[in-house]
Scaffold this active site. Structure first.
Site, mmCIF file in Angstrom:
data_model
loop_
_atom_site.group_PDB
_atom_site.id
_atom_site.type_symbol
_atom_site.label_atom_id
_atom_site.label_comp_id
_atom_site.label_asym_id
_atom_site.label_seq_id
_atom_site.Cartn_x
_atom_site.Cartn_y
_atom_site.Cartn_z
ATOM 1 N N ASP A 79 -10.392 2.636 1.800
ATOM 2 C CA ASP A 79 -10.554 2.047 3.134
ATOM 3 C C ASP A 79 -11.366 2.940 4.067
ATOM 4 O O ASP A 79 -12.171 2.459 4.861
ATOM 5 C CB ASP A 79 -9.185 1.773 3.771
ATOM 6 C CG ASP A 79 -8.531 0.516 3.237
ATOM 7 O OD1 ASP A 79 -9.262 -0.379 2.757
ATOM 8 O OD2 ASP A 79 -7.287 0.411 3.304
ATOM 9 N N LYS A 122 0.807 -1.227 0.000
ATOM 10 C CA LYS A 122 0.000 0.000 0.000
ATOM 11 C C LYS A 122 0.839 1.276 0.000
ATOM 12 O O LYS A 122 0.411 2.294 -0.536
ATOM 13 C CB LYS A 122 -0.952 0.003 1.194
ATOM 14 C CG LYS A 122 -2.056 -1.037 1.095
ATOM 15 C CD LYS A 122 -3.058 -0.893 2.230
ATOM 16 C CE LYS A 122 -4.196 -1.889 2.091
ATOM 17 N NZ LYS A 122 -5.255 -1.672 3.098
#
Length: 288
Positions: free
Chosen positions: A113, A76
Site C-alpha cells: 500500500d 490485514k
C-alpha cells in the site's frame, strides 16, 4: 511447480463482492497472455488460516497452483498471526495486504500500500519536493499506517495524524516515530495552514457515507490534496481543492499501483499501469 500449470491468485475479504481487484488483475492476465486466474474469495477473519491452507490443495486438485492472495478489510491485521514469514514492509506498516507462496510452500506477508501511494503521487507531482514538509493525515486505520510510513520515507519532517478516536491517532503516531504526532479531530481545519499535503484516509465522503466536513480556507495553494476514496472518483474534497488551484489526486491510482508487486510475485511479469488500465477499471466502477 511446472511452468505449464495454471497459476491462481485472488483477493480475500468480508465482504468482497465490491472489489475491483479481479477486474484489474484480469486485465493484466489477458494483456500478457498468461495461464493464470485471479479470483475473489469471501473470507471471515476466523476462517483465514484454514482458507489459505485449503487453497493449496484445492488448486492442486484442479491441476493448478495457488500463488497467493491480496487481503482487504478486515483481514490485514489477522494475517500477522497466520503467515509463516513477515516481509519488512508488513512489519513496519503493521498490516499485510499481499500474501505470496514461496518456493518451499510457505506464506510470506507483504504490504504494497505504501509504495502504491507513493507511485500514485509521483504520477502527478515531484515527490522529492515534499522532503522536510508537513503532512496532515485524516484517519488512523490500516491505509493511514501505510501512507504515514510512505510519507516518512519521503522525508517529511512533521506528520500529523488527525482522527475521531484520539487514542488510535496517538497509537499510530507512536508507531511511526518522532516525525509523527497526534492532533484532535476538531483541529483538522486549523492545521491545514501548515500542511504541504493533505490525505483523507477516512471513509467520509465515500458514496453512502457522511460527508467530510473540513474548511479548506487556510490550505496553501501549493499543497497537494489526496483522497484514497475512489467511489465516487471525484470526491467533494477533491472538487473543492481543484477549484482553488491545488493538485488533487484521487484514490484509484493507489489501488492500481499497489497491485503491481503482487502480480509480479505471483505470475512473474512486471505489469504496467497506464491509461488503458485506468479506463478499464473505471468502466467497472461505472457498472457497479
Amino acid at each position: 511447480m511446472s511452468e505449464d500449470m495454471k497459476k491462481i491468485a485472488g483477493v480475500m475479504g468480508w465482504p468482497i463482492s465490491h472489489s475491483l481487484s479481479p477486474r484489474l488483475h484480469g486485465y493484466w492476465i489477458e494483456k500478457y497472455g498468461l495461464n493464470a486466474e485471479y479470483r475473489a474469495w469471501p473470507v471471515k477473519p476466523e476462517e483465514l488460516a484454514q482458507k489459505l491452507t485449503a487453497l493449496k490443495s484445492d488448486c492442486a486438485a484442479e491441476g493448478a497452483v495457488f500463488r497467493g492472495t491480496n487481503l482487504t478489510i478486515p483481514l490485514k491485521e489477522t494475517a500477522f498471526d497466520v503467515v509463516d514469514t513477515l516481509d519488512p514492509s508488513a512489519t513496519r506498516i503493521g498490516a499485510v495486504n499481499t500474501v505470496v507462496l514461496d518456493e518451499k510452500g510457505g506464506l510470506t506477508g507483504r504490504n504494497t500500500d505504501g509504495i502504491g501511494f507513493t507511485d500514485s503521487l509521483a504520477e502527478e507531482t515531484d515527490v522529492t519536493a515534499l522532503s522536510g514538509g508537513t503532512a496532515l493525515i485524516l484517519g488512523a486505520g490500516g491505509a493511514s499506517r501505510a501512507i504515514a510510513v510512505a510519507l516518512a520515507d519521503l522525508g517529511l519532517s512533521d506528520i500529523i495524524i488527525c482522527n475521531r478516536s484520539a487514542a488510535r491517532a496517538e497509537a499510530l503516531a507512536g508507531h511511526i516515530g518522532d516525525v509523527a504526532r497526534a492532533a484532535p479531530w476538531d483541529r483538522r481545519s486549523s492545521l491545514l495552514e501548515k500542511a504541504d499535503i493533505l490525505v483523507n484516509c477516512t471513509s467520509l465522503g465515500m458514496t453512502g457515507q457522511p460527508p467530510l466536513e473540513i474548511s479548506l480556507g487556510g490550505l496553501k495553494k501549493t499543497a497537494i490534496v489526496s483522497d484514497i476514496v475512489y467511489v465516487p472518483l471525484e470526491t467533494e474534497l477533491l472538487k473543492r481543492s481543484r477549484r482553488q488551484g491545488n493538485i488533487a489526486i484521487d484514490g484509484l491510482g493507489m489501488l492500481l499501483h499497489q497491485a503491481k508487486a503482487g502480480f509480479e510475485a505471483w505470475f512473474g511479469v512486471k505489469p504496467e499501469v497506464d491509461a488503458a488500465l485506468r479506463t478499464h477499471v473505471l468502466d467497472g466502477l461505472k457498472g457497479s
